[in-house]
Structures are given as C-alpha cells and as structure tokens.
Scaffold this motif. Structure first.
Motif, PDB file in Angstrom:
ATOM      1  N   PRO A   1       0.827  -1.213   0.000  1.00  0.00           N
ATOM      2  CA  PRO A   1       0.000   0.000   0.000  1.00  0.00           C
ATOM      3  C   PRO A   1       0.856   1.256   0.000  1.00  0.00           C
ATOM      4  N   LEU A   2       0.363   2.274  -0.659  1.00  0.00           N
ATOM      5  CA  LEU A   2       1.008   3.579  -0.662  1.00  0.00           C
ATOM      6  C   LEU A   2      -0.081   4.581  -0.291  1.00  0.00           C
TER       7      LEU A   2
ATOM      8  N   LYS B   1       5.686  11.995   1.594  1.00  0.00           N
ATOM      9  CA  LYS B   1       6.186  12.474   2.881  1.00  0.00           C
ATOM     10  C   LYS B   1       5.810  11.450   3.952  1.00  0.00           C
ATOM     11  N   ASP B   2       6.791  10.987   4.704  1.00  0.00           N
ATOM     12  CA  ASP B   2       6.542  10.011   5.769  1.00  0.00           C
ATOM     13  C   ASP B   2       5.798   8.778   5.243  1.00  0.00           C
ATOM     14  N   GLY B   3       6.140   8.350   4.025  1.00  0.00           N
ATOM     15  CA  GLY B   3       5.536   7.155   3.452  1.00  0.00           C
ATOM     16  C   GLY B   3       4.148   7.341   2.882  1.00  0.00           C
ATOM     17  N   LYS B   4       3.654   8.594   2.827  1.00  0.00           N
ATOM     18  CA  LYS B   4       2.316   8.863   2.317  1.00  0.00           C
ATOM     19  C   LYS B   4       2.370   9.843   1.147  1.00  0.00           C
TER      20      LYS B   4
ATOM     21  N   GLY C   1       8.427   5.739  -6.843  1.00  0.00           N
ATOM     22  CA  GLY C   1       8.320   6.253  -5.485  1.00  0.00           C
ATOM     23  C   GLY C   1       8.564   5.176  -4.446  1.00  0.00           C
ATOM     24  N   ARG C   2       8.060   3.976  -4.680  1.00  0.00           N
ATOM     25  CA  ARG C   2       8.300   2.862  -3.749  1.00  0.00           C
ATOM     26  C   ARG C   2       9.785   2.523  -3.674  1.00  0.00           C
TER      27      ARG C   2
ATOM     28  N   GLU D   1      14.079  15.036   5.978  1.00  0.00           N
ATOM     29  CA  GLU D   1      12.671  15.436   5.916  1.00  0.00           C
ATOM     30  C   GLU D   1      11.748  14.267   5.572  1.00  0.00           C
ATOM     31  N   LYS D   2      12.324  13.101   5.282  1.00  0.00           N
ATOM     32  CA  LYS D   2      11.570  11.917   4.892  1.00  0.00           C
ATOM     33  C   LYS D   2      10.654  12.213   3.698  1.00  0.00           C
ATOM     34  N   VAL D   3      11.254  12.880   2.716  1.00  0.00           N
ATOM     35  CA  VAL D   3      10.535  13.271   1.501  1.00  0.00           C
ATOM     36  C   VAL D   3      11.164  12.600   0.288  1.00  0.00           C
TER      37      VAL D   3
END
Length: 418
Positions: A75-76, A111-114, A297-298, A384-386
């Motif tokens: 899931p994303l 951002k933050d996995g979302k 992205g994954r 920034e987890k981006v």
C-alpha cells in the motif's frame, strides 16, 4: 455510410440549426488519436510532440526484458494534498504552472511514506510506465549493493576485472568496483548526447545493431585518461558495466535479480521492463528501465528505509551512507565535479546535494538524487523523509535552468510539508 456522413449530407442548410443537437447526439464518437511514437534511431532528437508517446512505449522500439512484480502490492497511502508555491524569474507560481513551464508529465511527492501530491499530464496516468533514462544508474548501483550483501561480490575494493575478465589488458586494469560506481575509473569517455561521433552515440548505435556483447567490447577498447580514483568523468558506458557485473557475479540477468531482490519483495504495482543491448541480451545498466510513477516512489522509499524490506536487509548496513556521501576533500565533493558553479557531487551513481552554507534552499541534510536526461528525477531527502519523482519532456537532454527550477519547486514542497 457513417452517421456523421449521413448528418452532413442529408440535412438542408435551413434545417441545420433545428437538427444540430439530434445529429450530434447520434453521430459516431471520433476515434482516439493514435499515439505519436518516434523511431528508435531518432531517440535523442525527437520532436516534442513525439516525446511522451515514445517515452511510455519504449518496449515497441527496443528489445526489453520484464522485471516481474510479486503477488502482493504494497500500500502507498495518501495524506492531505500539499499546496506548493515556489519562486522563479521574479514570479510566485503553483504546481500547474511548474508542470506547464517544464513539460512535466508526472509528479509524485511522498512524505513520511504517504503520497502528498500526485499529478499526471500528456496522456499519462497511474498505469503508465515511463522510461527512466539515467535514473536507472542508481538502481543498478543498488543491485551491486544487494550482491555485496549476499556475498556474490566480495568487496567494492575488488578489481572489476575479477568479475569481468573480458576487460583485462585494457584501460580497466587496476580499476576497482568502487571506482566504477563513482565514475572515477580514469577511462576516457565522451558523453555528448547529440554528437554522432561521441562514445555515447556509438554505444547507442551498437544497441540498435543487435550485436550481443558489443557494448562490453566497446568498453574494453577504451583508453585511459587519468589515474584511477582521481577524476570524475560522467560515463553512461561505465554505468552499463554495473549490469555486466551483476550478471557475472550472480549468474542472473539484471532484470531477474532486480525482481528477486527488490521489485517482487517491495510490492510494486506493475511489472517493469528494461532495455537490452540485443535480443535476449544484457540489460543496459545505465538507462532504459520503465516503471510507473508510484513504483519509482516505492523504490525511493526502499532507499529511505536503508535498504530493508519487511525486516530483511537487502543492502549492507552502512551501504547507503557510503553510497550517498563523498569523502571530504575528494574530487567527488559537491561543487568539485566540473569547472564552474555546478553544485552537485557524486556518490555510488547518486548525485549529492551540497550541505551547510552551500546548500540549495530547503535541500540541506544529506539530500541526494537519481537524475536522467530530458528532465527525470528521483529525489530523496532523508532528514525530511521526503521523496519526489518527476517525469518531463524537456526539449534538450540537459537544461540547467529547468534543473534549477525543478529543485526550487521540490524545495518549496519540502518546506510546505514541514
């Protein structure tokens, strides 16, 4: 006779106004326009009208191999969409303006996995597989790391010829695997994309000729220009050696190895495909992977997660720290790669952003990226987890002003997500 023809021929001029709506509602819908796909030999000089159609249908022009996904899709999730305003040329612009000005056909920010922003243009959608150009260089170098973790490659300090003896006796004698990863072999190479006489164009011609092993022979015949480990020279040919190395070390094709170690385990949405040097031949380790926006992205999230999937370490501990840093004072430090003011540095086939006072706005803190010609980016900001993925159809392979504008936009997105 079609309905459209009937309406045009049977209605008197005085009755057109009365019957126009009935005629329009009953006519056959117009057929969709066929994709504009260019010729393989014109790939570096495509008119812009042909770029998007060609970039999403590379498997119709080149021999490819499938990178199979696994049975499960990871899931994303999404979060609230970020509103981005950035400044360029004295103007304050939004996302739509950025995409239009820079011929952007796909844009993803995580951002933050979302997913914080996802947009498509030029006929693309979530199922579109788009060519990576040189973004795949960083994916190939990651496969080298996976092979080190498995012990298939003993050390990046090993001589490259230990695994590729075909290169013995030439310019790659005495060159280490790490020096190849850093494009610091010292071997001569001309990367000019639109010069028919360059080494890059010769490599492309050999690919089109469908001659198995020709690319490796080309590399074996190159000449030395610098002492290994002392000078950076951007070389798509050198990046291709990563694919040859993976095949030699693991006994698997690069596509199968990517599938087995990463693509299937990571839960990608779609199979990818990878260009080959010839029919059923070797993957081009430096270019030619096609995947969906979200799957790129994954992959970025996998890198952000330090090369670990579901608790299993795919990359060696510390690999990414080494792969995305330049030794202080070395020729690979940001700002030292080229004469002039080009800010980026280089790691293991990753471009490195400057830090501290030299940092580009909102990109400080160990930021790095994969980048391909005509405006392809996979940007990773660990602090920034981006993650940002950008697909484009620039009119020229390299455009400094578009590159800087892309960084300005991504930097503004990073700031807006804080």
């Amino acid at each position: 006779m079609t309905t459209v023809q009937y309406c045009r021929s049977a209605i008197l001029p005085t009755a057109i106004a009365l019957l126009l709506s009935a005629c329009t509602s009953s006519q056959t819908p117009p057929a969709e326009k066929p994709e504009r796909i260019g010729r393989a030999q014109d790939f570096y000089e495509l008119p812009q009208a042909y770029q998007a159609g060609t970039y999403r249908h590379m498997d119709e022009l080149f021999f490819t191999r499938t990178v199979h996904r696994g049975p499960q899709v990871s899931p994303l999730p999404t979060r609230s969409e970020v509103a981005v305003q950035y400044e360029v040329d004295g103007q304050r612009l939004d996302v739509d303006a950025f995409m239009k000005r820079n011929q952007v056909s796909g844009l993803l920010i995580i951002k933050d996995g979302k997913v914080a922003l996802e947009k498509y243009a030029m006929g693309n959608d979530a199922n579109t597989r788009w060519t990576s150009f040189s973004v795949v260089k960083s994916i190939s170098s990651t496969l080298v790391g996976a092979a080190v973790q498995q012990g298939k490659i003993a050390s990046v300090n090993d001589p490259l010829t230990r695994y590729l003896p075909q290169l013995k006796g030439g310019a790659y004698d005495g060159v280490s695997v790490e020096q190849v990863l850093q494009m610091s072999s010292g071997v001569s190479w001309d990367e000019t994309y639109r010069d028919p006489k360059s080494d890059r164009r010769r490599m492309f011609e050999l690919q089109l000729a469908n001659n198995p092993g020709a690319l490796l022979k080309q590399m074996a015949n190159l000449k030395p220009a610098h002492k290994p480990g002392t000078a950076f020279n951007y070389s798509t040919g050198e990046s291709h050696l990563q694919s040859e190395l993976i095949h030699a070390a693991t006994g698997m094709t690069a596509s199968d190895y990517l599938s087995e170690r990463i693509w299937a385990r990571l839960g990608m949405e779609r199979d990818a495909f990878w260009q080959l040097d010839s029919r059923a031949g070797q993957e081009i380790g430096s270019s030619g992977l096609s995947a969906t926006l979200r799957d790129y992205g994954r992959f970025g999230q996998f890198i952000l997660d330090d090369g670990v999937i579901n608790g299993e370490r795919i990359l060696p501990a510390g690999w990414l720290q080494r792969a995305t840093r330049a030794t202080p004072g070395s020729h690979l430090e940001p700002g030292k790669l080229y004469d002039g003011e080009y800010a980026l540095g280089y790691g293991y086939q990753w471009w490195l952003f400057p830090t501290g006072a030299a940092a580009l706005p909102n990109h400080d803190g160990g930021v790095f990226e994969a980048q391909g010609i005509f405006g392809q980016f996979l940007y990773i900001n660990p602090a920034e987890k981006v993650i940002a993925v950008v697909w484009s159809t620039w009119p020229k392979p390299e455009m400094d002003e578009r590159e800087m504008e892309t960084y300005a936009f991504i930097g503004a997105a990073v700031n807006a997500l804080r």
